[in-house]
Design a protein around this motif. Structure first.
Motif, PDB file in Angstrom:
ATOM      1  N   GLU A  66      31.285  71.510  90.357  1.00 32.29           N
ATOM      2  CA  GLU A  66      30.403  72.222  89.262  1.00 32.29           C
ATOM      3  C   GLU A  66      29.360  73.035  89.549  1.00 32.29           C
ATOM      4  OE1 GLU A  66      28.251  68.420  89.429  1.00 32.29           O
ATOM      5  OE2 GLU A  66      30.386  69.090  89.720  1.00 32.29           O
ATOM      6  N   THR A  67      28.746  72.741  90.720  1.00 33.76           N
ATOM      7  CA  THR A  67      27.501  73.482  90.911  1.00 33.76           C
ATOM      8  C   THR A  67      27.772  74.618  91.712  1.00 33.76           C
ATOM      9  OG1 THR A  67      27.309  72.302  93.141  1.00 33.76           O
ATOM     10  CG2 THR A  67      26.534  71.404  91.426  1.00 33.76           C
ATOM     11  N   TRP A  68      28.923  75.172  92.448  1.00 32.49           N
ATOM     12  CA  TRP A  68      29.372  76.220  93.139  1.00 32.49           C
ATOM     13  C   TRP A  68      29.042  77.604  92.523  1.00 32.49           C
ATOM     14  CZ3 TRP A  68      29.140  75.632  97.843  1.00 32.49           C
ATOM     15  CH2 TRP A  68      29.668  76.555  98.712  1.00 32.49           C
ATOM     16  N   ASP A  74      36.112  80.186  94.629  1.00 28.92           N
ATOM     17  CA  ASP A  74      36.935  79.163  94.280  1.00 28.92           C
ATOM     18  C   ASP A  74      37.356  78.465  95.730  1.00 28.92           C
ATOM     19  OD1 ASP A  74      38.300  81.449  95.624  1.00 28.92           O
ATOM     20  OD2 ASP A  74      39.943  81.135  94.598  1.00 28.92           O
ATOM     21  N   ARG A  98      26.845  78.378  90.142  1.00 30.77           N
ATOM     22  CA  ARG A  98      25.512  78.443  89.992  1.00 30.77           C
ATOM     23  C   ARG A  98      25.008  78.958  91.242  1.00 30.77           C
ATOM     24  NH1 ARG A  98      20.828  74.762  87.055  1.00 30.77           N
ATOM     25  NH2 ARG A  98      19.154  76.444  87.258  1.00 30.77           N
ATOM     26  N   ARG A 133      30.528  67.745  93.906  1.00 27.86           N
ATOM     27  CA  ARG A 133      29.834  68.303  92.930  1.00 27.86           C
ATOM     28  C   ARG A 133      30.371  69.749  92.854  1.00 27.86           C
ATOM     29  NH1 ARG A 133      25.107  65.576  91.514  1.00 27.86           N
ATOM     30  NH2 ARG A 133      24.868  67.159  89.974  1.00 27.86           N
ATOM     31  N   ARG A 147      37.446  75.719  98.135  1.00 28.98           N
ATOM     32  CA  ARG A 147      37.780  74.059  98.238  1.00 28.98           C
ATOM     33  C   ARG A 147      38.197  73.626  99.439  1.00 28.98           C
ATOM     34  NH1 ARG A 147      42.278  77.157  96.924  1.00 28.98           N
ATOM     35  NH2 ARG A 147      44.430  76.397  97.588  1.00 28.98           N
TER      36      ARG A 147
END
Length: 404
Positions: A258-260, A376, A262, A256, A378
């Motif tokens: 895409e949540t990072w 960023d 927010r 997920r 990962r």
């Protein structure tokens, strides 16, 4: 292989799935199952039924250790100790619980926020200073809860390696050598007894001092129970946060991402997400028991099924937390939506986890400030390559290599 602190643990050939992918029983009426040793139990999986079992005084923990109780497990650990506060019921349980409950109220935990924040920021400073690549477990998810519980208990001088060694054995699973567990528990208990004696003669502002002074003033609590309580608080005080945080970052960064953004820009959103993750991701595999075990003191009807006095039930809180009748978005839907009902992740009733608010605060701050500092971030390995910390009742990544 060694754990992040040098403790020897089992690892896997990657056959285990991440905890958020663990297949759970479908919620349904109470049904018969058996423990690994063959003892029959009633499996309780629906939210309403599990909540009833956890809050109804006719379901007890102490009767699990009565002379006529069926055998449950051969594992020797703190969780199976009849002297533990967590295995007492009624007034005997409350007498011990009252010695610590003031330290874990929401107001008390909120006073810890500035200090916990400073610990988080200090760890992040060190991560950035060292640069990528890094291991998020050794650099973040382990030292954070260890620092917090060590300060709360006044044990800052205890080495992390020693604390983790005892913790890995305190709630050992079937994979641990029984002799090693027995030796570790004796050492751990001796340490706790010495710590209690020291604080009794020279109290400070830590939780152990509060515990021993309150117990001595009110009386009625055997020293063996105080020793057990100290050991339990040390382990539970960091093990849950370590486990949840590692599993949460594996899920968020692995599936997920895409949540990072927010999470890092909105602490309130990070709090909602933390609650959702605590609710959805189990702490461990089923191992030697399919849920929280309790035993009936009299006949009780649960979900239309009559459970006889003396029978054992296994309340599966993880399955109940996915009951679609209560949690329609249980299957990893919106991670930022408020929970539709009270989670059972921390239990319910008189055995509700006293450290709930501390765990929630640490997870909220840890995720929010990590995502804000390293937007960023990962992982540098696929989920299928994760090795697991095993041998205890919880499971989480042994390491999480990452870069930014």
């Amino acid at each position: 292989m060694s754990d992040t602190d040098g403790t020897t643990v089992e690892t896997t050939d990657h056959a285990l799935v991440p905890m958020h992918c663990l297949k759970l029983p479908e919620p349904g009426p109470p049904r018969r199952t058996t423990l690994p040793n063959g003892t029959p139990v009633w499996l309780i999986t629906r939210y309403g039924d599990v909540r009833k079992v956890l809050t109804d005084a006719r379901f007890t923990r102490s009767l699990l250790f009565a002379p006529d109780a069926p055998p449950l497990t051969d594992n020797l650990n703190l969780g199976n100790d009849p002297d533990s506060m967590f295995n007492k019921d009624g007034q005997e349980h409350l007498r011990v619980r009252r010695t610590i409950q003031r330290a874990f109220t929401p107001r008390a935990i909120e006073r810890w926020r500035p200090w916990v924040t400073s610990v988080v920021d200090g760890l992040l400073d060190e991560l950035v200073r060292r640069g990528a690549p890094t291991d998020l477990i050794t650099g973040y998810t382990l030292p954070l809860p260890v620092a917090v519980i060590s300060r709360l208990m006044g044990m800052e001088e205890l080495r992390t390696e020693q604390l983790r060694h005892w913790s890995e054995h305190a709630f050992a699973g079937a994979g641990r050598d029984a002799q090693d567990v027995a030796v570790a528990l004796r050492e751990f208990s001796a340490f706790a007894a010495e710590l209690l004696a020291e604080r009794r003669s020279s109290p400070g502002d830590d939780l152990v001092s509060t515990l021993v002074l309150t117990a001595d003033r009110n009386g009625g609590i055997p020293e063996t129970q105080l020793v057990n309580l100290v050991c339990g608080l040390v382990v539970a005080g960091h093990e849950t946060t370590l486990t949840v945080l590692g599993n949460a970052m594996l899920y968020l960064l692995g599936e997920r991402p895409e949540t990072w953004a927010r999470i890092g820009s909105d602490e309130e959103a990070a709090g909602l997400l933390a609650d959702r993750l605590l609710h959805l991701i189990p702490l461990g595999d089923y191992g030697d028991r399919p849920g929280s075990l309790l035993r009936t003191s009299e006949d009780v009807e649960v979900g239309g099924v009559r459970i006889r006095a003396g029978e054992v039930v296994a309340a599966d809180r993880s399955a109940a937390n996915r009951d679609p009748e209560v949690f329609p978005s249980a299957a990893h839907g919106s991670l930022f939506a408020p929970l539709e009902g009270p989670t059972l992740a921390f239990g319910a009733g008189q055995h509700y986890c006293p450290g709930t608010w501390l765990a929630r605060l640490q997870l909220r701050l840890a995720l929010n400030r990590l995502a804000a500092r390293l937007p960023d971030l990962r992982l540098t390995l696929p989920l299928s390559a994760v090795e697991w910390r095993l041998g205890t009742t919880t499971r989480s990544p042994l390491s999480l290599p990452a870069a930014w």
